[in-house]
Design a protein around this motif. Structure first.
Motif, PDB file in Angstrom:
ATOM      1  N   PHE B 150      54.190  -3.427 -10.651  1.00  0.00           N
ATOM      2  CA  PHE B 150      53.830  -2.070 -11.055  1.00  0.00           C
ATOM      3  C   PHE B 150      53.247  -1.981 -12.462  1.00  0.00           C
ATOM      4  N   ARG B 151      53.555  -2.966 -13.328  1.00  0.00           N
ATOM      5  CA  ARG B 151      53.108  -2.814 -14.709  1.00  0.00           C
ATOM      6  C   ARG B 151      52.397  -4.058 -15.217  1.00  0.00           C
ATOM      7  N   THR B 316      50.267   1.386  -7.245  1.00  0.00           N
ATOM      8  CA  THR B 316      49.400   1.094  -8.393  1.00  0.00           C
ATOM      9  C   THR B 316      47.986   1.602  -8.113  1.00  0.00           C
ATOM     10  N   SER B 319      47.763   5.408  -8.536  1.00  0.00           N
ATOM     11  CA  SER B 319      47.808   5.738  -9.964  1.00  0.00           C
ATOM     12  C   SER B 319      46.479   5.437 -10.643  1.00  0.00           C
ATOM     13  N   GLN B 320      45.889   4.273 -10.305  1.00  0.00           N
ATOM     14  CA  GLN B 320      44.610   3.907 -10.924  1.00  0.00           C
ATOM     15  C   GLN B 320      43.495   4.869 -10.526  1.00  0.00           C
TER      16      GLN B 320
END
Lengths: 154, 338
Positions: B150-151, B316, B319-320
């Motif tokens: 996720f990060r 992800t 979100s992107q």
């Protein structure tokens, strides 16, 4: 239906404003001071390497610059491997991201992380997952600047 | 007509309320240094646990937790009718590989960090409906596997904002049964997906708090109960600021839960452990429930609790592409009878 969307939008905006007022803000003053300090230290080390290269190894300016970059990249890669760079980065923020050492860290860390997916699809494919955009736009920008230089300044 | 529904979102287990007859929890080293350490069954010495990858370590935590639950209940995997399980990784690989080892008929569920109460809700319905006698519910998460998905890579030197949360390394679960000794599941309130437009993946508490508040409010309305009917109201992983937002949102609706409300995300780590806002992950509410809360119920300190695990259902990619974080919370009531 539209009026409902507008109403929800308003609720959302109010909530977001409120939610952002609850947590304490990141401490900008301390963070800037730490970034300044650590970034400065890294650059000072770089300058020291540069001077040593020039004065003790009789390198010209170009050779000394290359030596400086390579040495800093090596040190940052080693520190990343030892798990120390993340500890510096946690406190230093931009201070350890902006210098060339941050670039080294951003390539070595995904390479380490993805080693278990193999040398090709892991290290090979993921190594530039963080630094890739920097390379793409860095190279693109230098091309543009080069063209301007070629046509207008020459 | 569905006879066991009350209100819009709640079902009641009346015929044969499922009992929690066994439980277990395994956590990582950092969690084992926190204030709840004594309640966990096993604490790992390091994040890899002798395995070749973090994913494999998470898988082993999942399997060993399940085995421990079965051992304590003196059951064989062949006696278990269903395994309901979930985790955070793409294609819920931890739960699926775990199910492969256990050989129990399996439904893999994705509810992000809401998985614990999601699995228990469905497992309880299976038992009360007469479709199963024993249902195993297990969820897990791992700091290192979640972080890379996720990060950023772990070794990257980046700063975390004060609202960031720390994914719990651990696995927890319970065995639900139609007979035997243990506290009962009496109600389940299914959450709706709620999204108030929060986009900051470093502030999940704010994204999930409206979902938690919405589900708790629905539960109170459906059952005619109020906060005073529970010894403790628990949410999954809203952490420090999300917890405050939930209290405020419910106060606006006329429910004051503050004096009997904890969030699992605020319980696992101490202030000195430097995790910023608190804990998160599927394992967050799983290990707090299986380790701490059920122990308190056994000891008679708690008799009736309302627990809602909370999940942020973004990916992800969403979100992107600029989407906000849709969230959910599922609530269950656990009550000690007799």
């Amino acid at each position: 239906m539209e009026s409902l969307d507008v109403k929800q939008k308003k609720i959302n905006q109010e909530y977001q404003k409120y939610a952002n007022s609850i947590p304490p803000k990141s401490n900008t003053v301390t963070n800037c001071a730490m970034a300044f300090l650590v970034g400065g230290i890294i650059c000072t080390i770089g300058q020291a390497i540069n001077n040593i290269a020039k004065n003790y190894y009789n390198m010209n300016t170009e050779e000394a610059s290359a030596t400086t970059s390579i040495t800093l990249i090596l040190i940052a890669a080693l520190l990343t491997g030892l798990g120390l760079y993340e500890k510096i980065g946690k406190r230093a923020g931009a201070g350890s991201i902006v210098p060339i050492t941050g670039f080294s860290n951003s390539i070595v860390s995904p390479a380490m992380e993805h080693k278990r997916e193999g040398y090709v699809m892991g290290i090979g494919a993921k190594m530039f997952s963080v630094a890739g955009p920097v390379l793409v736009y860095g190279v693109s920008a230098s091309v543009v600047v080069g063209l301007i230089h070629y046509f207008f300044i020459k | 007509m569905a006879q066991n529904r009350i209100g819009g979102q709640t079902i009641v287990f009346t015929k044969n309320p499922p009992k929690i007859i066994s439980r277990a929890s395994i956590v990582g080293k950092k969690e084992g240094e926190g204030p709840l350490a004594e309640y966990f069954d096993k604490i790992l010495e390091d994040d890899l646990w002798g395995e070749k990858s973090w994913e494999k370590a998470e898988r082993r935590m999942f399997i060993e937790t399940a085995q421990m639950i079965l051992e304590r209940a003196k059951k064989e995997p062949s006696e278990i009718n269903y395994l309901f399980a979930g985790d955070l990784l793409d294609q819920i690989i931890t739960a699926t590989f775990g199910a492969r080892s256990l050989g129990i008929p399996y439904y893999g569920l994705y509810g992000a960090c809401s998985s614990m109460t999601q699995t228990i809700s469905l497992g309880a319905a299976m038992i009360d409906g007469g479709y199963a006698d024993h249902v195993l519910c297990v969820t897990s998460s791992h700091f290192c596997t979640a972080e890379r998905q996720f990060r950023f890579p772990l070794e990257m030197g980046v700063q975390r904002p004060p609202t960031a949360q720390w994914t719990v390394t651990g696995a927890g679960g319970v065995l639900l049964s139609s007979s035997g000794e243990g506290p009962c599941i009496t109600h389940a309130t299914t959450g709706k997906v709620i999204d108030f437009g929060i986009k900051d993946a470093n502030y999940m508490g704010a994204a999930m708090a409206p979902a938690a508040a919405d589900t708790l409010k629905a539960h109170f309305e459906d059952t005619g109960r109020g906060p005073q009917d529970y010894d403790l109201i628990v949410t999954g992983d809203l952490a420090k600021y999300g917890r405050q937002l939930t209290i405020d949102l419910l106060k606006k609706e006329g429910y004051d839960i503050e004096d009997r409300y904890i969030d699992c995300g605020c319980e696992i780590y101490s202030e000195e452990q430097d995790v910023h806002a608190g804990a998160s992950g599927c394992a967050c509410s799983a290990v707090v429930l299986a380790g701490y809360l059920l122990k308190k119920m056994e000891d008679g300190e708690l008799n009736r609790i309302l627990i809602a695990s909370t999940g942020a259902l973004h990916s992800t990619i969403s979100s992107q592409q600029g989407d906000s974080i849709p969230s959910i919370a599922h609530a269950i009531v656990i009550e000690k009878k007799g």
